[in-house]
Design a protein around this motif. Structure first.
Motif, PDB file in Angstrom:
ATOM      1  N   PHE A  68     -14.261 -17.729   1.231  1.00  0.00           N
ATOM      2  CA  PHE A  68     -13.927 -16.309   1.127  1.00  0.00           C
ATOM      3  C   PHE A  68     -14.532 -15.454   2.227  1.00  0.00           C
ATOM      4  CE2 PHE A  68     -12.301 -17.418  -2.911  1.00  0.00           C
ATOM      5  CZ  PHE A  68     -11.209 -16.600  -2.981  1.00  0.00           C
ATOM      6  N   PHE A  72      -9.320 -12.174   5.515  1.00  0.00           N
ATOM      7  CA  PHE A  72      -8.908 -11.063   6.394  1.00  0.00           C
ATOM      8  C   PHE A  72      -9.523 -11.143   7.789  1.00  0.00           C
ATOM      9  CE2 PHE A  72      -8.584  -9.124   2.092  1.00  0.00           C
ATOM     10  CZ  PHE A  72      -7.217  -9.017   2.078  1.00  0.00           C
ATOM     11  N   ASP A  91      -5.689 -13.155   2.767  1.00  0.00           N
ATOM     12  CA  ASP A  91      -6.588 -12.601   1.755  1.00  0.00           C
ATOM     13  C   ASP A  91      -7.457 -13.651   1.075  1.00  0.00           C
ATOM     14  OD1 ASP A  91      -4.219 -13.616   0.725  1.00  0.00           O
ATOM     15  OD2 ASP A  91      -4.239 -12.329  -1.039  1.00  0.00           O
ATOM     16  N   GLN A  92      -7.079 -14.926   1.194  1.00  0.00           N
ATOM     17  CA  GLN A  92      -7.880 -15.979   0.577  1.00  0.00           C
ATOM     18  C   GLN A  92      -8.747 -16.701   1.609  1.00  0.00           C
ATOM     19  OE1 GLN A  92      -7.224 -16.789  -3.012  1.00  0.00           O
ATOM     20  NE2 GLN A  92      -6.467 -14.730  -2.621  1.00  0.00           N
ATOM     21  N   ASN A 275       2.949  -8.131   3.292  1.00  0.00           N
ATOM     22  CA  ASN A 275       3.519  -6.801   3.167  1.00  0.00           C
ATOM     23  C   ASN A 275       2.562  -5.828   2.470  1.00  0.00           C
ATOM     24  OD1 ASN A 275       5.597  -4.862   3.271  1.00  0.00           O
ATOM     25  ND2 ASN A 275       6.138  -5.311   1.160  1.00  0.00           N
ATOM     26  N   LEU A 279      -0.086  -1.454   5.509  1.00  0.00           N
ATOM     27  CA  LEU A 279      -0.592  -0.099   5.684  1.00  0.00           C
ATOM     28  C   LEU A 279      -2.101  -0.070   5.841  1.00  0.00           C
ATOM     29  CD1 LEU A 279       1.605   1.689   3.033  1.00  0.00           C
ATOM     30  CD2 LEU A 279       1.657   2.111   5.470  1.00  0.00           C
ATOM     31  N   SER A 280      -2.768  -1.120   5.346  1.00  0.00           N
ATOM     32  CA  SER A 280      -4.227  -1.076   5.345  1.00  0.00           C
ATOM     33  C   SER A 280      -4.809  -1.622   6.638  1.00  0.00           C
ATOM     34  CB  SER A 280      -4.770  -1.838   4.148  1.00  0.00           C
ATOM     35  OG  SER A 280      -4.360  -3.176   4.188  1.00  0.00           O
TER      36      SER A 280
ATOM     37  N   SER B 234       6.370  -2.023  -5.941  1.00  0.00           N
ATOM     38  CA  SER B 234       5.765  -2.555  -4.727  1.00  0.00           C
ATOM     39  C   SER B 234       4.651  -1.639  -4.238  1.00  0.00           C
ATOM     40  CB  SER B 234       6.845  -2.709  -3.660  1.00  0.00           C
ATOM     41  OG  SER B 234       6.265  -2.683  -2.381  1.00  0.00           O
ATOM     42  N   PRO B 236       2.959  -1.390  -1.283  1.00  0.00           N
ATOM     43  CA  PRO B 236       3.139  -0.687  -0.007  1.00  0.00           C
ATOM     44  C   PRO B 236       4.233   0.380  -0.060  1.00  0.00           C
ATOM     45  CG  PRO B 236       3.798  -2.991   0.193  1.00  0.00           C
ATOM     46  CD  PRO B 236       3.130  -2.840  -1.136  1.00  0.00           C
ATOM     47  N   LEU B 243       2.866   8.894   1.403  1.00  0.00           N
ATOM     48  CA  LEU B 243       2.619   9.348   2.776  1.00  0.00           C
ATOM     49  C   LEU B 243       3.804  10.136   3.328  1.00  0.00           C
ATOM     50  CD1 LEU B 243       0.864   6.223   4.316  1.00  0.00           C
ATOM     51  CD2 LEU B 243      -0.086   8.516   4.162  1.00  0.00           C
ATOM     52  N   GLN B 256      -6.816  -1.717  -1.042  1.00  0.00           N
ATOM     53  CA  GLN B 256      -6.862  -1.865   0.417  1.00  0.00           C
ATOM     54  C   GLN B 256      -6.295  -0.649   1.147  1.00  0.00           C
ATOM     55  OE1 GLN B 256      -5.302  -3.923  -1.657  1.00  0.00           O
ATOM     56  NE2 GLN B 256      -3.192  -4.308  -1.067  1.00  0.00           N
ATOM     57  N   ASP B 257      -5.504   0.190   0.445  1.00  0.00           N
ATOM     58  CA  ASP B 257      -4.878   1.320   1.134  1.00  0.00           C
ATOM     59  C   ASP B 257      -5.651   2.622   0.982  1.00  0.00           C
ATOM     60  OD1 ASP B 257      -2.830  -0.241   2.083  1.00  0.00           O
ATOM     61  OD2 ASP B 257      -1.635   0.003   0.279  1.00  0.00           O
ATOM     62  N   ARG B 260      -7.073   4.003   4.283  1.00  0.00           N
ATOM     63  CA  ARG B 260      -6.001   4.495   5.136  1.00  0.00           C
ATOM     64  C   ARG B 260      -5.513   5.868   4.662  1.00  0.00           C
ATOM     65  NH1 ARG B 260      -2.451   6.681   6.993  1.00  0.00           N
ATOM     66  NH2 ARG B 260      -0.474   6.059   7.931  1.00  0.00           N
ATOM     67  N   THR B 321     -13.740  -8.291  -1.076  1.00  0.00           N
ATOM     68  CA  THR B 321     -12.493  -8.546  -0.345  1.00  0.00           C
ATOM     69  C   THR B 321     -11.271  -7.950  -1.046  1.00  0.00           C
ATOM     70  OG1 THR B 321     -12.159 -10.681  -1.408  1.00  0.00           O
ATOM     71  CG2 THR B 321     -13.354 -10.679   0.657  1.00  0.00           C
ATOM     72  N   ARG B 324     -12.146  -4.131  -2.165  1.00  0.00           N
ATOM     73  CA  ARG B 324     -12.679  -3.298  -1.074  1.00  0.00           C
ATOM     74  C   ARG B 324     -13.811  -2.395  -1.551  1.00  0.00           C
ATOM     75  NH1 ARG B 324      -8.881  -4.372   3.402  1.00  0.00           N
ATOM     76  NH2 ARG B 324      -7.697  -5.982   2.352  1.00  0.00           N
ATOM     77  N   ASN B 377       1.393  -8.699 -12.899  1.00  0.00           N
ATOM     78  CA  ASN B 377       1.359  -8.333 -11.482  1.00  0.00           C
ATOM     79  C   ASN B 377       1.688  -6.866 -11.246  1.00  0.00           C
ATOM     80  OD1 ASN B 377       4.114  -8.300 -11.803  1.00  0.00           O
ATOM     81  ND2 ASN B 377       4.457 -10.231 -10.739  1.00  0.00           N
ATOM     82  N   GLU B 384      -2.580  -9.369  -9.271  1.00  0.00           N
ATOM     83  CA  GLU B 384      -2.135 -10.698  -8.824  1.00  0.00           C
ATOM     84  C   GLU B 384      -3.083 -11.269  -7.767  1.00  0.00           C
ATOM     85  OE1 GLU B 384       2.184 -11.615  -8.226  1.00  0.00           O
ATOM     86  OE2 GLU B 384       1.512 -12.149  -6.230  1.00  0.00           O
ATOM     87  N   GLN B 385      -3.554 -10.419  -6.858  1.00  0.00           N
ATOM     88  CA  GLN B 385      -4.482 -10.906  -5.826  1.00  0.00           C
ATOM     89  C   GLN B 385      -5.778 -11.390  -6.451  1.00  0.00           C
ATOM     90  OE1 GLN B 385      -2.503  -8.167  -5.580  1.00  0.00           O
ATOM     91  NE2 GLN B 385      -2.623  -7.285  -3.537  1.00  0.00           N
ATOM     92  N   LYS B 388      -5.124 -14.754  -7.891  1.00  0.00           N
ATOM     93  CA  LYS B 388      -5.020 -15.764  -6.829  1.00  0.00           C
ATOM     94  C   LYS B 388      -6.404 -16.180  -6.343  1.00  0.00           C
ATOM     95  CE  LYS B 388      -2.492 -15.113  -3.139  1.00  0.00           C
ATOM     96  NZ  LYS B 388      -1.807 -14.211  -2.174  1.00  0.00           N
ATOM     97  N   THR B 389      -7.272 -15.173  -6.205  1.00  0.00           N
ATOM     98  CA  THR B 389      -8.632 -15.453  -5.761  1.00  0.00           C
ATOM     99  C   THR B 389      -9.350 -16.329  -6.778  1.00  0.00           C
ATOM    100  OG1 THR B 389      -8.587 -13.266  -4.782  1.00  0.00           O
ATOM    101  CG2 THR B 389     -10.713 -14.328  -4.909  1.00  0.00           C
TER     102      THR B 389
END
Lengths: 316, 531
Positions: A68, A72, A91-92, A275, A279-280, B234, B236, B243, B256-257, B260, B321, B324, B377, B384-385, B388-389
């Protein structure tokens, strides 16, 4: 379709290829730099997909090997990058380049298999429609017309949805790759059927076909030994173009989450995951798989274009 | 040719003008708040789905007897006042002259009807009203008798928005919509409350429009005329819509956004430590794994296996990760600032792959085993991330995990049916009190009493049940708090649930929008303004 006719078809394809090889197609090819380059790219992709362990710097199938602290990591040439991860890590903490190569495996397998199946279905239906005419022709071609009014994407989504509803989520995920292949194959057969039918109509009226029929040859023999070889060439052109369509379709379906489950890398799922980070600032997760897809599709299309021109006597 | 073209053009302009007329007729200064979220409210029935998105949206249309004000203190809503007649009896004086959107008047009968409706088998709010006996004393007085003295009754009633009895009877909506059976009901698409907004149009999973009721009985600081609630699955796309100005407020941002968005001059970010803990539960009932292969056994029933999973996680890495930094690691299922919270339990064991493998070997799984992890999800931030982790992390201690991630509309019916081997869950105690989670996620399932309704693990420990019930009935606050804390220590030590982190809640909005942000993620439209 029975075993012997499949064998016949194979035999015909072999004979046609041999004839192609002897023709001036090869010398044409060597004089077309775009075609040579496209072919080299497609060959490289196919080889990479066939032998991922040779081409990929990391194994992405072994989740236990991921770390880990690499998550990124940017591409090697950007500050914070690492030469072990040329195109960065996801990401992994998975190497993007390796993921693309392993992802290609599924993408190309699905696309080639889908094209083979739709070619088989389309050619058989096209031959039957063109040769017998009448209600068989009407039935097949009206079905084709109806399907043509739906975009291929919609047909594929429909098939995927029907399987999910009929057999449930578990069965679907177990056979996800095959369902995807069938979904793409069944959305593409019309192109072949229409091409083959038109050519068959022309060929069936020719003297050699009449002669074969009058001499009492069985219909299947006439269809597959006499007519098929004479309609095969345009089918190859259609198949090449359709391959590019199938690759895009697979990527699109996987991107929207209808194709390959998210845990298996295919180009579409890689872009889908990436995707979320566009943006990040972690652009490499989506851009590199996307580039890989664009280059592959472009090369296949250019190759198909060249093949169409080269095989068309009227352009000579 | 030119003439034809001009005629066509004129026709086009004319028809566009005609189409535009009704739009232009609306007041020019109407303030429309366009809210984006990752998924839609599952229903318009206020008692069918206990998910915060649904509760939030319906709280704009419906109103409970009691609400919370800006400081989260309890405040009168449809009840003007209330008194405790004796330890088990409460009396509520209703606000006079309150009308439902269809013109019907609010009466005591409506309150009685609503509470009884919330006690139905298809209600997801039984835990709040179990055993209550409501009675209409007169038109505007309701008496509620609790089976035992219940210091949290008022807190619970905040979650019971009042419906109109006549309207429900007329539209055959006497029981809540049964979402488990995917029932379609009138209340799935229609609503009739007393709140400041009425439902104008409802397209499930697409768009829900609410409009201000001119004759609303109350006063409020909020000045929004119309609310457009749009689910955008979605991540993004949702962020891009904010935005680009297509949305005014996004209530669930991908972590993660956030950085930004914070840099954008048009966007304002609001953050708060949410009361929501993200954790994982296991099938603790079946003797063999339903989804997976462990040689005919169910390894999760062995505490050593659960502890191995606890040791296999790297909470700090997930927070760093995937989240964030917008989360705080924890090993328990209760967030800070809840009654019974003990900070000592937040500290989980440091990741130790060798120790985890040894525990698995001791439990009889030296080669690990395989199973399926069920995850939503579109429910929690980066759900979901995170899953997965987890799959990757657990593969490193020898567990082969298949990830089954799905939209919440599929995920929740699956876990409601206890049709899972391991699942992700996010939970917050609705009244800032640790008892609710114990009651609903640890106690043996008893739907009628509202116990164990979220105990998707199907866990049953009569000893623990007795202890939880004892803490629930304890009226001495200090003693009760201690008892709750002790229970949390017990379930944390036993790794009944393997916990990851407490979320930080982030709202992003356009600069002209102001809204308070609550730790229970309840967006109260009554305080939202735009200028």
């Amino acid at each position: 379709m029975n075993g012997s006719s499949v064998a016949t078809l194979g035999h015909q394809i072999a004979r046609t290829s041999a004839r192609v090889w002897r023709s001036d197609l090869v010398s044409d090819f060597l004089h077309a730099p775009v075609a040579v380059l496209s072919f080299a790219i497609v060959l490289l992709y196919v080889l990479a997909a066939a032998f991922p362990s040779v081409f990929a710097p990391h194994s992405v199938t072994d989740l236990a090997s991921l770390d880990f602290s690499d998550a990124f990591r940017p591409p090697a040439w950007i500050a914070g990058g690492d030469i072990r991860f040329v195109f960065g890590a996801d990401d992994q903490g998975r190497d993007i380049l390796s993921a693309i190569i392993y992802g290609l495996r599924i993408s190309l397998f699905v696309s080639f298999a889908a094209v083979a199946i739709s070619l088989l279905i389309g050619v058989v239906f096209g031959l039957l429609a063109g040769f017998f005419g009448g209600w068989i022709d009407a039935l097949i071609m009206r079905a084709a017309d109806v399907q043509l009014t739906f975009p291929a994407m919609l047909v594929a989504v429909l098939i995927d949805g029907v399987v999910r509803a009929a057999f449930g989520e578990r069965v679907h995920d177990q056979f996800a790759v095959w369902i995807l292949i069938m979904a793409i194959a069944l959305s593409g057969w019309v192109q072949y059927a229409r091409t083959v039918r038109g050519l068959t109509l022309v060929e069936s009226g020719r003297d050699y076909v009449q002669a074969a029929r009058l001499s009492g040859r069985p219909t299947s023999f006439v269809l597959f030994r006499h007519i098929l070889p004479n309609v095969a060439t345009p089918v190859f052109v259609v198949a090449t173009i359709q391959l590019a369509v199938a690759i895009i379709l697979e990527a699109t379906l996987s991107f929207v989450g209808l194709g390959i489950p998210p845990t298996q890398p295919s180009l579409g799922t890689l872009i889908r995951v990436g995707n979320g980070y566009l943006l990040s600032g972690e652009w490499w997760l989506a851009i590199f798989p996307g580039l890989a897809l664009v280059i592959l599709v472009l090369a296949v299309n250019l190759l198909g274009d060249w093949l169409r021109d080269a095989l068309n006597p009227r352009l000579k | 040719m030119t003439n034809v073209y001009l005629r066509g053009l004129a026709g086009a302009i004319l028809s566009t003008g005609l189409l535009a007329l009704p739009i232009m007729a609306a007041p020019a200064m109407a303030k429309t708040l366009r809210i984006g979220a990752q998924a839609d409210a599952g229903t318009m029935d206020p008692q069918a789905q206990n998910i915060q998105t649904t509760i939030t949206l319906l709280s704009m249309i419906y109103e409970p007897l009691i609400t919370r004000d800006k400081t989260l203190a309890k405040a009168p809503m449809l009840a003007e006042s209330w008194t405790q007649v004796d330890p088990n009896t409460w009396r509520f004086k209703l606000r006079p002259n309150v009308k439902f959107h269809d013109g019907g008047s609010l009466t005591a009968e409506d309150v009685v009807f609503t509470i009884k409706r919330a006690q139905s088998a298809t209600s997801q709010f039984t835990a709040y009203v179990a055993g209550l006996q409501p009675k209409a004393i007169d038109d505007l007085t309701v008496e509620i008798v609790t089976p035992k003295p219940d210091p949290l009754l008022i807190d619970k009633l905040i979650y019971i928005p009042i419906m109109d009895k006549e309207w429900s009877e007329k539209n055959n909506a006497l029981t809540p919509q049964n979402l488990k059976e995917k029932q379609e009901s009138f209340t799935a698409l229609n609503a009739n409350g007393t709140g400041p907004y009425k439902l104008t149009s409802r397209q499930p999973d697409s768009k829900t429009v609410l409009n201000r009721v001119p004759a609303y009985w109350g006063k409020m600081d909020g000045d929004i005329d119309q609310v457009d609630f749009t689910p955008v699955a979605s991540d993004p796309t949702r962020v891009a819509a904010l935005l680009s100005g297509e949305l005014d407020l996004v209530i669930d941002l991908p972590s993660q956004d956030v950085a930004r968005l914070a840099q954008s001059p048009d966007i304002k970010i609001e953050k708060i430590d949410e009361f929501r803990t993200i954790f994982f539960g296991f099938d603790l009932k079946n003797d063999t794994l339903k989804y997976g292969d462990a040689g005919g056994k169910n390894p999760f029933k062995d505490v050593r296996v659960r502890q191995a999973i606890n040791l296999g996680l790297d909470r700090d890495a997930v927070v760093r990760t995937v989240m964030r930094g917008l989360a705080s690691p924890t090993a328990q299922i209760l967030a800070p600032n809840n009654v019974g919270y003990d900070a000592a339990l937040d500290k989980g064991p440091a990741r130790n792959v060798e120790a985890a493998k040894k525990l698995l070997a001791d439990a009889g799984y030296p080669q690990g085993f395989s199973f399926t992890l069920d995850c939503p999800n579109d429910r929690y931030v980066n759900d979901e991330q995170v899953c997965k982790t987890l799959v990757t992390m657990l593969s490193q201690i020898g567990l082969k995990v298949t990830l089954n991630s799905m939209p919440r509309a599929k995920f929740f019916p699956k876990v409601w049916d206890r049709d899972t081997s391991m699942y992700m869950m996010g939970f917050n105690s609705p009244f800032f009190d640790g008892m609710y989670a114990l009651e609903t996620t640890v106690m043996t399932r008893n739907d009628a009493k509202g116990e164990g309704i979220y105990n998707y693990a199907n866990y049953s420990n009569p000893q623990l049940d007795t202890e939880i019930a004892a803490a629930r009935d304890e009226l001495d606050t200090a003693k009760r708090t201690k008892m709750i804390a002790a229970l949390y220590k017990k379930i944390t030590d036993d790794a009944l649930y393997v916990s990851l982190y407490n979320q930080v809640l982030v709202y992003a909005m356009r600069k002209n929008v102001s809204t308070p942000i609550r730790p229970d993620n309840w967006l109260d439209i009554r305080w939202v303004t735009m200028n």
